[in-house]
Design an enzyme around this catalytic site. Structure first.
Site, PDB file in Angstrom:
ATOM      1  N   SER A 112       0.834  -1.198   0.000  1.00 37.40           N
ATOM      2  CA  SER A 112       0.000   0.000   0.000  1.00 37.40           C
ATOM      3  C   SER A 112       0.870   1.249   0.000  1.00 37.40           C
ATOM      4  O   SER A 112       1.578   1.528   0.976  1.00 37.40           O
ATOM      5  CB  SER A 112      -0.908   0.016   1.234  1.00 37.40           C
ATOM      6  OG  SER A 112      -1.587   1.250   1.303  1.00 37.40           O
ATOM      7  N   HIS A 142      -0.706  -1.027  -4.683  1.00 34.29           N
ATOM      8  CA  HIS A 142      -2.024  -0.599  -4.211  1.00 34.29           C
ATOM      9  C   HIS A 142      -1.986   0.900  -3.932  1.00 34.29           C
ATOM     10  O   HIS A 142      -1.221   1.369  -3.092  1.00 34.29           O
ATOM     11  CB  HIS A 142      -2.403  -1.366  -2.938  1.00 34.29           C
ATOM     12  CG  HIS A 142      -3.821  -1.159  -2.525  1.00 34.29           C
ATOM     13  ND1 HIS A 142      -4.877  -1.879  -3.067  1.00 34.29           N
ATOM     14  CD2 HIS A 142      -4.373  -0.298  -1.635  1.00 34.29           C
ATOM     15  CE1 HIS A 142      -5.997  -1.483  -2.515  1.00 34.29           C
ATOM     16  NE2 HIS A 142      -5.733  -0.521  -1.649  1.00 34.29           N
ATOM     17  N   ASP A 180      -4.131   4.138  -2.807  1.00 34.61           N
ATOM     18  CA  ASP A 180      -5.338   4.604  -2.141  1.00 34.61           C
ATOM     19  C   ASP A 180      -5.586   6.077  -2.469  1.00 34.61           C
ATOM     20  O   ASP A 180      -4.778   6.944  -2.125  1.00 34.61           O
ATOM     21  CB  ASP A 180      -5.194   4.457  -0.624  1.00 34.61           C
ATOM     22  CG  ASP A 180      -5.253   3.006  -0.189  1.00 34.61           C
ATOM     23  OD1 ASP A 180      -6.207   2.312  -0.583  1.00 34.61           O
ATOM     24  OD2 ASP A 180      -4.361   2.562   0.557  1.00 34.61           O
ATOM     25  N   MET A 182      -7.929   9.204  -1.756  1.00 30.02           N
ATOM     26  CA  MET A 182      -8.891   9.709  -0.770  1.00 30.02           C
ATOM     27  C   MET A 182      -9.183  11.180  -1.039  1.00 30.02           C
ATOM     28  O   MET A 182      -8.274  11.959  -1.326  1.00 30.02           O
ATOM     29  CB  MET A 182      -8.327   9.548   0.647  1.00 30.02           C
ATOM     30  CG  MET A 182      -7.879   8.144   0.979  1.00 30.02           C
ATOM     31  SD  MET A 182      -7.262   8.042   2.678  1.00 30.02           S
ATOM     32  CE  MET A 182      -6.521   6.413   2.669  1.00 30.02           C
ATOM     33  N   HIS A 237      -7.520   2.079  -5.570  1.00 29.52           N
ATOM     34  CA  HIS A 237      -8.662   1.988  -4.647  1.00 29.52           C
ATOM     35  C   HIS A 237      -9.210   3.401  -4.422  1.00 29.52           C
ATOM     36  O   HIS A 237      -8.568   4.222  -3.777  1.00 29.52           O
ATOM     37  CB  HIS A 237      -8.168   1.354  -3.335  1.00 29.52           C
ATOM     38  CG  HIS A 237      -9.183   1.330  -2.235  1.00 29.52           C
ATOM     39  ND1 HIS A 237      -8.832   1.013  -0.938  1.00 29.52           N
ATOM     40  CD2 HIS A 237     -10.516   1.573  -2.212  1.00 29.52           C
ATOM     41  CE1 HIS A 237      -9.907   1.075  -0.169  1.00 29.52           C
ATOM     42  NE2 HIS A 237     -10.940   1.408  -0.929  1.00 29.52           N
ATOM     43  N   MET A 242     -11.410   5.901  -2.684  1.00 28.45           N
ATOM     44  CA  MET A 242     -12.200   6.226  -1.496  1.00 28.45           C
ATOM     45  C   MET A 242     -12.702   7.644  -1.675  1.00 28.45           C
ATOM     46  O   MET A 242     -12.267   8.580  -1.002  1.00 28.45           O
ATOM     47  CB  MET A 242     -11.332   6.099  -0.236  1.00 28.45           C
ATOM     48  CG  MET A 242     -10.988   4.673   0.096  1.00 28.45           C
ATOM     49  SD  MET A 242      -9.948   4.543   1.565  1.00 28.45           S
ATOM     50  CE  MET A 242      -8.442   3.948   0.833  1.00 28.45           C
ATOM     51  N   MET A 251     -12.517  -4.528   3.347  1.00 25.92           N
ATOM     52  CA  MET A 251     -11.730  -3.705   4.276  1.00 25.92           C
ATOM     53  C   MET A 251     -11.694  -4.384   5.642  1.00 25.92           C
ATOM     54  O   MET A 251     -12.739  -4.707   6.210  1.00 25.92           O
ATOM     55  CB  MET A 251     -12.334  -2.301   4.407  1.00 25.92           C
ATOM     56  CG  MET A 251     -12.280  -1.466   3.140  1.00 25.92           C
ATOM     57  SD  MET A 251     -10.599  -1.235   2.492  1.00 25.92           S
ATOM     58  CE  MET A 251      -9.801  -0.377   3.864  1.00 25.92           C
ATOM     59  N   GLY A 282      -9.377   5.039   5.523  1.00 21.71           N
ATOM     60  CA  GLY A 282      -9.025   6.439   5.751  1.00 21.71           C
ATOM     61  C   GLY A 282      -7.612   6.660   6.222  1.00 21.71           C
ATOM     62  O   GLY A 282      -6.972   7.627   5.831  1.00 21.71           O
ATOM     63  N   PHE A 283      -7.112   5.770   7.062  1.00 22.69           N
ATOM     64  CA  PHE A 283      -5.766   5.941   7.602  1.00 22.69           C
ATOM     65  C   PHE A 283      -5.041   4.607   7.680  1.00 22.69           C
ATOM     66  O   PHE A 283      -5.665   3.567   7.916  1.00 22.69           O
ATOM     67  CB  PHE A 283      -5.817   6.569   9.012  1.00 22.69           C
ATOM     68  CG  PHE A 283      -6.362   7.961   9.028  1.00 22.69           C
ATOM     69  CD1 PHE A 283      -5.524   9.054   8.824  1.00 22.69           C
ATOM     70  CD2 PHE A 283      -7.706   8.195   9.224  1.00 22.69           C
ATOM     71  CE1 PHE A 283      -6.025  10.344   8.820  1.00 22.69           C
ATOM     72  CE2 PHE A 283      -8.228   9.484   9.220  1.00 22.69           C
ATOM     73  CZ  PHE A 283      -7.380  10.559   9.019  1.00 22.69           C
ATOM     74  N   GLY A 284      -3.727   4.634   7.493  1.00 19.03           N
ATOM     75  CA  GLY A 284      -2.919   3.436   7.618  1.00 19.03           C
ATOM     76  C   GLY A 284      -2.574   3.141   9.064  1.00 19.03           C
ATOM     77  O   GLY A 284      -2.810   3.956   9.957  1.00 19.03           O
ATOM     78  N   GLY A 285      -2.006   1.965   9.303  1.00 21.45           N
ATOM     79  CA  GLY A 285      -1.498   1.627  10.625  1.00 21.45           C
ATOM     80  C   GLY A 285      -2.531   1.171  11.633  1.00 21.45           C
ATOM     81  O   GLY A 285      -2.254   1.097  12.826  1.00 21.45           O
ATOM     82  N   ASP A 314      -7.657  -5.598   2.849  1.00 25.10           N
ATOM     83  CA  ASP A 314      -6.826  -4.420   3.085  1.00 25.10           C
ATOM     84  C   ASP A 314      -7.058  -3.893   4.487  1.00 25.10           C
ATOM     85  O   ASP A 314      -8.186  -3.586   4.855  1.00 25.10           O
ATOM     86  CB  ASP A 314      -7.183  -3.342   2.050  1.00 25.10           C
ATOM     87  CG  ASP A 314      -6.361  -2.071   2.184  1.00 25.10           C
ATOM     88  OD1 ASP A 314      -5.442  -2.034   3.027  1.00 25.10           O
ATOM     89  OD2 ASP A 314      -6.631  -1.107   1.442  1.00 25.10           O
ATOM     90  N   GLY A 315      -5.964  -3.814   5.258  1.00 21.78           N
ATOM     91  CA  GLY A 315      -6.046  -3.191   6.568  1.00 21.78           C
ATOM     92  C   GLY A 315      -5.430  -4.022   7.675  1.00 21.78           C
ATOM     93  O   GLY A 315      -5.920  -5.101   7.998  1.00 21.78           O
ATOM     94  N   GLY A 316      -4.321  -3.543   8.205  1.00 18.65           N
ATOM     95  CA  GLY A 316      -3.703  -4.204   9.349  1.00 18.65           C
ATOM     96  C   GLY A 316      -3.092  -5.556   9.056  1.00 18.65           C
ATOM     97  O   GLY A 316      -2.952  -6.398   9.947  1.00 18.65           O
ATOM     98  N   GLY A 324       0.744  -2.430   4.171  1.00 18.32           N
ATOM     99  CA  GLY A 324       1.388  -1.120   4.164  1.00 18.32           C
ATOM    100  C   GLY A 324       2.605  -1.069   5.053  1.00 18.32           C
ATOM    101  O   GLY A 324       3.728  -1.341   4.627  1.00 18.32           O
TER     102      GLY A 324
END
Length: 214
Positions: free
Chosen positions: A6, A31, A33, A35, A64, A66, A135, A140-143, A173-175, A195
């Site tokens: 990401s 990937h 993102d 936004m 992606h 958003m 998701m 909206g935010f990474g990490g 996608d996510g974590g 990411g």
């Protein structure tokens, strides 16, 4: 397992170099993102930035969106070099019209569902799309921390796709990192977006190799 680093987690001041670094590290996709600060409370980059880095790699660009009105921007992202464009079922644009627009540009279309959105919302469109992106964090935010309770959506979508006689690619996608990707593999996910798990690693190639091993 296919891995899509990401770019949200990269050093934006060196985005071109970061794309080349991920290419050399063995990324299957990039990937990206996008936004708009309206659909999600964050702003990243748009089509001009994607176009500027497109020539640096032959790895497919997984874009992606958003954004509130994806239909209005499909041409921009197709022109920028997107290979896959995914957008949210929760966005304001007509879903079928947006899918049709993406495909009319020779780009693969995909739908994205937020954690609170049930899997069944994509069922009417499975015959028209290439991918569903689930998701596993709030977009909206990474990490953020991985939400394991999203994984049952995978088997639900697979079951419905089989009932309809279609093949579908499922991405998460996510974590996602070394401690969570095993659960994704068990659930039958095809592509994992990672990411910080890749970009913050001491050696990106080793990190991607370890993730791909699942």
């Amino acid at each position: 397992m296919k891995i899509a680093p990401s770019m949200l987690s990269c050093d934006f001041s060196k985005m071109g170099e970061e794309i080349i670094r991920m290419d050399k590290a063995g990324a299957d996709y990039m990937h990206l993102d996008v936004m708009d600060g309206a659909f999600v409370p964050n702003i990243t980059f748009g089509a001009p930035v994607i176009k500027a880095v497109r020539g640096l790699t032959e790895v497919p660009f997984d874009v992606h969106l958003m954004i509130d009105n994806p239909l209005n921007y499909i041409d921009d992202f197709a022109d920028a070099g997107a290979d896959i464009i995914t957008f949210h079922v929760e966005a304001k644009s007509d879903i079928k019209a947006t899918i049709d627009k993406i495909k009319s540009r020779g780009v693969k279309a995909g739908l994205v569902i937020k954690p609170d959105t049930p899997a069944k919302t994509v069922y009417p469109y499975l015959k028209d799309i290439y991918m569903v992106l689930i998701m596993t964090v709030e977009p909206g935010f990474g990490g953020q921390s991985f939400m394991e309770n999203m994984l049952p959506k995978v088997s639900d979508i697979r079951r419905e796709a089989e009932r309809q006689g279609v093949s579908i690619t499922i991405e998460a996608d996510g974590g996602i990192n070394e401690s969570t990707i095993g659960k994704c593999a068990e659930a039958g996910i095809d592509i994992c977006v990672s990411g910080t798990g890749v970009f913050k690693a001491e050696n990106a190639k080793n990190a991607i190799d370890r993730l791909k091993a699942f």
